[in-house]
Scaffold this active site. Structure first.
Site, PDB file in Angstrom:
ATOM      1  N   LYS A 185      -5.714  20.986  20.521  1.00  0.00           N
ATOM      2  CA  LYS A 185      -5.531  20.738  21.525  1.00  0.00           C
ATOM      3  C   LYS A 185      -6.423  19.266  21.785  1.00  0.00           C
ATOM      4  CE  LYS A 185      -5.068  20.910  26.617  1.00  0.00           C
ATOM      5  NZ  LYS A 185      -3.963  22.095  27.493  1.00  0.00           N
ATOM      6  N   LYS A 238      -1.221  18.673  20.113  1.00  0.00           N
ATOM      7  CA  LYS A 238      -1.454  18.163  21.267  1.00  0.00           C
ATOM      8  C   LYS A 238      -2.290  17.591  21.376  1.00  0.00           C
ATOM      9  CE  LYS A 238      -0.699  20.067  26.259  1.00  0.00           C
ATOM     10  NZ  LYS A 238      -0.987  20.804  26.856  1.00  0.00           N
TER      11      LYS A 238
HETATM   12  C1  PBG Z   1      -4.023  22.707  30.380  1.00  0.00           C
HETATM   13  C2  PBG Z   1      -2.951  21.663  30.592  1.00  0.00           C
HETATM   14  C3  PBG Z   1      -3.022  20.304  30.156  1.00  0.00           C
HETATM   15  C4  PBG Z   1      -1.302  20.004  29.576  1.00  0.00           C
HETATM   16  C5  PBG Z   1      -0.568  21.078  29.731  1.00  0.00           C
HETATM   17  N1  PBG Z   1      -1.534  22.412  29.930  1.00  0.00           N
HETATM   18  C6  PBG Z   1      -3.355  19.365  29.917  1.00  0.00           C
HETATM   19  C7  PBG Z   1      -5.091  18.983  30.624  1.00  0.00           C
HETATM   20  O1  PBG Z   1      -5.081  19.313  31.374  1.00  0.00           O
HETATM   21  O2  PBG Z   1      -5.994  20.007  29.883  1.00  0.00           O
HETATM   22  C8  PBG Z   1      -1.196  18.257  29.395  1.00  0.00           C
HETATM   23  C9  PBG Z   1       0.770  18.035  29.236  1.00  0.00           C
HETATM   24  C10 PBG Z   1       1.144  17.301  29.450  1.00  0.00           C
HETATM   25  O3  PBG Z   1      -0.029  16.487  29.335  1.00  0.00           O
HETATM   26  O4  PBG Z   1       2.729  16.441  29.621  1.00  0.00           O
HETATM   27  N2  PBG Z   1      -4.097  23.936  30.550  1.00  0.00           N
END
Ligand code: PBG
Length: 317
Positions: A185, A238
């Site tokens: 991520k 991601k």
């Molecule tokens: C953090 C989390 C994020 C997303 C899902 N869980 C990103 C973040 O704020 O760092 C992003 C998903 C999206 O942008 O669709 N736990």
């Protein structure tokens, strides 16, 4: 002498005959934001067509999607008031929603996002100390599994969280609940609309001290390798589009199911082009098929309802 390629492209039936990659309904995982209360449906202003639902409304909303072939959802709990304990409370949003989802749709795979950022006061994905955060995450994951989650997906990027979560799930007898880890991520600028929807923006600073630095790719493979070693049985990469090289490399390197998360900013970007009249909805199909072509086994996407409705139009005569 030269080679002719255009004979594969003459018309739609011909192009379909030579098409190498196809999307299936089973490829899609729909993210769902759950809020407290009853009969609540709030449009997310930064994401056209996306809502925050109370559990009852989410269940209603899913009916027609399941009839059109939806197989999986990913739940995000968005509490009304901040407070860390709610993240693992028996009467927490996700914990209450889970049995209702599973009772109504036993065949639906319900994956839960495991993180504290929408619960914590400061909007960070940790509580200061890495290993103490892992213990909190393990407790949250355990509470989701106890409430009926089919799989848990930690999205925090703490070191060792998969190890702690796997150990906790096994300890409470949930050996059959897989950990689907957001192993790779990135510290991305494409999460903006999600943070709006989940009310999870960091109140100060950013997430660069735990999410992967965008210029790095070998490090992402190391992260994936470590998570598999710690007990993750599926891996999430991601965002998707800016990191398709990682999807592709991970596909050749690892045999586990690979899931790409086509995140909120990628969704909003495509919609912005369509709203400005600069792209047709074909851009959605192009986006999704590129993720599959790169090697993703499944795709988490806000475009899922569109895909369920339109795949046949694109993929059949
Ligand atoms: C953090 C989390 C994020 C997303 C899902 N869980 C990103 C973040 O704020 O760092 C992003 C998903 C999206 O942008 O669709 N736990």
């Amino acid at each position: 002498m030269f080679q002719r390629f255009r004979d594969r492209r003459t018309d739609r039936p011909t192009r379909l005959r030579y098409q190498e990659t196809f999307l299936k309904r089973e490829d899609f995982i729909l993210p769902i934001f759950i809020v407290e209360g009853r009969r609540v449906s709030q449009p997310v202003s930064s994401m056209p067509g996306i809502f925050r639902f109370s559990a009852d409304r989410a269940i209603e909303y899913l009916k027609s999607l399941i009839d059109s072939g939806l197989h999986s959802v990913m739940l995000f709990g968005v509490p009304g008031e901040k407070g860390l304990e709610q993240a693992w409370a028996e009467n927490g949003i996700v914990q209450q929603a889970l049995p209702r989802f599973k009772d109504t749709y036993p065949g639906l795979e319900v994956i839960t996002d495991v993180c504290i950022c929408s619960y914590s006061e400061d909007g960070q994905c940790h509580i200061g100390d890495n290993d103490r955060t892992c213990k909190v995450l393990a407790k949250i994951a355990g509470s989701h599994a106890t409430a009926g989650a089919d799989a848990v997906a930690p999205s925090d990027m703490m070191d060792g969280r998969v190890f702690f979560i796997r150990r906790e799930l096994d300890r409470i007898g949930k050996t059959g609940v897989p950990v689907i880890s957001y192993a790779a991520k990135y510290a991305s600028n494409f999460y903006g609309p999600f943070r709006d929807a989940a009310d999870s923006s960091p109140k100060h600073g950013d997430r660069k001290s735990y999410q992967i630095n965008p210029p790095n790719s070998a490090e992402a493979l190391e992260e994936i390798r470590a998570d598999i070693h710690e007990g993750a049985s599926q891996i999430i990469i991601k965002p998707a589009l800016p990191y398709l090289d990682i999807v592709c490399r991970a596909r050749t390197e690892f045999d586990v199911p690979l899931i790409a998360y086509n995140v909120s900013g990628e969704y909003a970007m495509v919609h912005a082009l369509m709203e400005k009249g600069l792209a047709k909805e074909d851009i959605i199909y192009e986006t999704l098929i590129s993720i599959k072509r790169a090697g993703a086994s499944r795709i988490i996407s806000y475009h899922t309802p569109w895909a369920l409705e339109k795949l046949d139009v694109y993929q059949s005569l």
